[in-house]
Design a protein around this motif. Structure first.
Motif, PDB file in Angstrom:
ATOM      1  N   ALA A 127       0.835  -1.199   0.000  1.00  0.00           N
ATOM      2  CA  ALA A 127       0.000   0.000   0.000  1.00  0.00           C
ATOM      3  C   ALA A 127       0.872   1.252   0.000  1.00  0.00           C
ATOM      4  O   ALA A 127       0.549   2.253  -0.658  1.00  0.00           O
ATOM      5  CB  ALA A 127      -0.927  -0.002   1.214  1.00  0.00           C
ATOM      6  N   GLY A 128       1.987   1.191   0.727  1.00  0.00           N
ATOM      7  CA  GLY A 128       2.924   2.312   0.732  1.00  0.00           C
ATOM      8  C   GLY A 128       3.570   2.532  -0.623  1.00  0.00           C
ATOM      9  O   GLY A 128       3.788   3.684  -1.048  1.00  0.00           O
ATOM     10  N   VAL A 129       3.885   1.440  -1.321  1.00  0.00           N
ATOM     11  CA  VAL A 129       4.448   1.553  -2.671  1.00  0.00           C
ATOM     12  C   VAL A 129       3.460   2.277  -3.591  1.00  0.00           C
ATOM     13  O   VAL A 129       3.830   3.207  -4.318  1.00  0.00           O
ATOM     14  CB  VAL A 129       4.790   0.152  -3.232  1.00  0.00           C
ATOM     15  CG1 VAL A 129       5.187   0.253  -4.703  1.00  0.00           C
ATOM     16  CG2 VAL A 129       5.907  -0.501  -2.424  1.00  0.00           C
ATOM     17  N   VAL A 130       2.205   1.849  -3.543  1.00  0.00           N
ATOM     18  CA  VAL A 130       1.176   2.486  -4.379  1.00  0.00           C
ATOM     19  C   VAL A 130       1.005   3.954  -3.985  1.00  0.00           C
ATOM     20  O   VAL A 130       0.854   4.829  -4.852  1.00  0.00           O
ATOM     21  CB  VAL A 130      -0.166   1.736  -4.252  1.00  0.00           C
ATOM     22  CG1 VAL A 130      -1.277   2.479  -4.982  1.00  0.00           C
ATOM     23  CG2 VAL A 130      -0.038   0.316  -4.789  1.00  0.00           C
ATOM     24  N   LEU A 131       1.040   4.225  -2.681  1.00  0.00           N
ATOM     25  CA  LEU A 131       0.923   5.608  -2.213  1.00  0.00           C
ATOM     26  C   LEU A 131       2.021   6.480  -2.815  1.00  0.00           C
ATOM     27  O   LEU A 131       1.753   7.610  -3.274  1.00  0.00           O
ATOM     28  CB  LEU A 131       1.010   5.626  -0.679  1.00  0.00           C
ATOM     29  CG  LEU A 131       0.985   7.010  -0.016  1.00  0.00           C
ATOM     30  CD1 LEU A 131      -0.367   7.686  -0.241  1.00  0.00           C
ATOM     31  CD2 LEU A 131       1.273   6.906   1.481  1.00  0.00           C
ATOM     32  N   ALA A 132       3.259   5.968  -2.820  1.00  0.00           N
ATOM     33  CA  ALA A 132       4.364   6.733  -3.390  1.00  0.00           C
ATOM     34  C   ALA A 132       4.177   6.948  -4.886  1.00  0.00           C
ATOM     35  O   ALA A 132       4.451   8.038  -5.413  1.00  0.00           O
ATOM     36  CB  ALA A 132       5.687   6.014  -3.120  1.00  0.00           C
ATOM     37  N   PHE A 133       3.706   5.910  -5.588  1.00  0.00           N
ATOM     38  CA  PHE A 133       3.478   6.044  -7.030  1.00  0.00           C
ATOM     39  C   PHE A 133       2.426   7.114  -7.320  1.00  0.00           C
ATOM     40  O   PHE A 133       2.607   7.957  -8.205  1.00  0.00           O
ATOM     41  CB  PHE A 133       2.999   4.704  -7.612  1.00  0.00           C
ATOM     42  CG  PHE A 133       4.065   3.641  -7.671  1.00  0.00           C
ATOM     43  CD1 PHE A 133       5.394   3.946  -7.465  1.00  0.00           C
ATOM     44  CD2 PHE A 133       3.716   2.322  -7.941  1.00  0.00           C
ATOM     45  CE1 PHE A 133       6.376   2.960  -7.522  1.00  0.00           C
ATOM     46  CE2 PHE A 133       4.679   1.331  -8.011  1.00  0.00           C
ATOM     47  CZ  PHE A 133       6.014   1.651  -7.798  1.00  0.00           C
TER      48      PHE A 133
END
Length: 467
Positions: free
Chosen positions: A153-159
């Motif tokens: 979820a954090g990866v998607v947030l950064a993207f």
């Protein structure tokens, strides 16, 4: 309250502790969009655009930080307890983000990534221990997968943030998660097992009652299962009191502890799972998402491609949380490893036909579909479940040390894979590199089928007895 207790406080603890893994996931995803800005001609760095060599060091240094954090926070987890060790992780997590907006050269970014990576090393080492020690057997799997779910979820947030904001603004926004984590996790008690291990049996019982939602029930009214858990804590207290001395029994681990047959087998199974977690190539190939989409002739811009890939991973990990207590760990791992190999094989065949000069533009969707299929099934099993399984199969006494050693192996393999994949592509070609990873994925499936036990719904004692 019913004597059977409840699981709401266990879910609350798992959600609270994994706020910090959202932030670490954003660290992992940050380079995807930020490198586009930092490598442009108008780069905000005083030294000018990032070179390819600089990008490699900035991207991979998070793994070296993870290795350092694994060693540091595993030691702290035994010295000051799981809870306060996790609380201290907020500091490097915050520092890593705060340094980035003030970075003026690649070295500043490398330092920031190293510090942020140290927090990640602690997350993937201490959070599985924390969850394994507080969770009931029937929901331990679901709570254990929260770590990878929130990280993705954090990866998607950064993207997504990188699509709308510049790299410095993203850093400031995500840095706020450190404060949210401290505010939420502050109220969680230490794990019952750790408190019993240091002879704080009354606090251990209060902690167990909190996590089982049975704070006011007298022991005689509790279910048989919960009375057994309380008895285990008292047994831990007695064995510690009968030991030779002081803190050595609580924290000292020797090579002899790994020599016992079942313990050694558990460690070797963990070593295999952690190794294949990286050797399957999924994490390393994520760093080359844009290149894979480009070779396939996709018109999707790199930032949007990264967002799509991020959501695929997130969906796969969510699927894992839904199925892990229904289908079990072993089946998901096995299906995942075979699926990764099939997806990589499709990508490799397409790339090989390109090299042969065949007209394959009609099938340009094949590598994208294969890549997406690979990532989805990787998130369902091989990229998410090894951390849960190794925390389940390790005896309590060596759990911290064993996970520290295994995670150190993971960070070393991860660093090498990310740095060496361009060399593999140059020498073997894209098709040869992907076929190599496919063969390792199929090897992982064989290893899982032969050696990995099913741990669903079993206590550590029952799991060890089955080895």
């Amino acid at each position: 309250m019913s004597s059977a207790g409840g699981s709401k406080y266990q879910y609350l603890a798992a959600l609270s502790v994994n706020i910090i893994s959202i932030s670490y996931g954003a660290f992992c995803g940050w380079p995807s969009s930020s490198f586009l800005e930092l490598t442009a001609e108008d780069s905000p760095l005083d030294t000018g655009p990032l070179t390819s060599r600089d990008q490699g060091w900035v991207a991979s240094n998070i793994c070296l930080g993870g290795l350092f954090g694994t060693l540091l926070f595993t030691w702290l987890a035994d010295k000051i307890g799981r809870k306060w060790c996790l609380m201290w992780m907020a500091l490097p997590n915050l520092l890593g983000w705060v340094i980035i907006p003030f970075a003026r050269n690649p070295m500043h970014l490398i330092i920031a990534r190293f510090i942020g990576g140290a927090a990640g090393g602690g997350c993937f080492t201490v959070i599985p221990i924390y969850i394994a020690e507080l969770a009931s057997d029937n929901i331990r799997g679901t709570l254990g997968v929260f770590l990878v779910l929130t990280c993705n979820a954090g990866v998607v947030l950064a993207f997504v943030l990188g699509y709308y904001f510049n790299y410095a603004q993203v850093s400031w926004i995500v840095s706020s998660l450190s404060f949210v984590f401290v505010g939420c996790f502050w109220f969680m008690p230490e794990t019952p097992q750790h408190l019993a291990k240091i002879n704080k049996i009354e606090e251990a019982e209060r902690s167990l009652r909190y996590y089982r939602n049975i704070k006011t029930n007298p022991a005689k009214e509790l279910s048989e299962e919960l009375q057994l858990e309380l008895q285990k804590l008292r047994t831990t207290e007695k064995s510690d009191a009968d030991a030779d001395g002081d803190d050595n029994e609580a924290t000292g681990v020797t090579w002899a502890d790994f020599a016992e047959g079942k313990t050694r087998k558990a460690f070797l199974i963990g070593f295999g799972l952690i190794s294949f977690n990286q050797l399957c190539g999924c994490f390393a190939m994520l760093n080359y998402t844009a290149e894979i989409f480009k070779q396939a002739g996709s018109s999707i811009e790199p930032t949007m491609a990264a967002i799509i890939v991020g959501f695929i991973q997130l969906l796969g990990t969510y699927t894992s949380t839904v199925l892990v207590e229904r289908l079990g760990r072993k089946l998901l791992l096995l299906v995942s490893a075979v699926g990764i190999g099939l997806g990589q094989s499709a990508m490799g065949i397409y790339s090989y036909f390109q090299v042969l000069g065949w007209h394959v533009s009609t099938f340009s969707w094949v590598p994208i579909a294969g890549f997406s299929f690979m990532l989805f099934l990787a998130a369902v099993g091989l990229l998410s479940l090894p951390f849960l399984v190794i925390s389940e199969i390790m005896p309590q006494k060596i759990r911290s040390t064993a996970i520290m050693l295994l995670m150190s192996v993971l960070w070393l393999i991860s660093t090498c894979a990310i740095k060496l994949i361009p060399a593999f592509i140059e020498s073997l070609g894209m098709h040869g590199t992907v076929f190599m990873f496919a063969s390792l994925s199929f090897s992982a499936a064989v290893f899982i089928a032969v050696f990995v036990p099913e741990t669903k719904g079993k206590s550590v004692e029952a799991i060890l007895a089955s080895l």
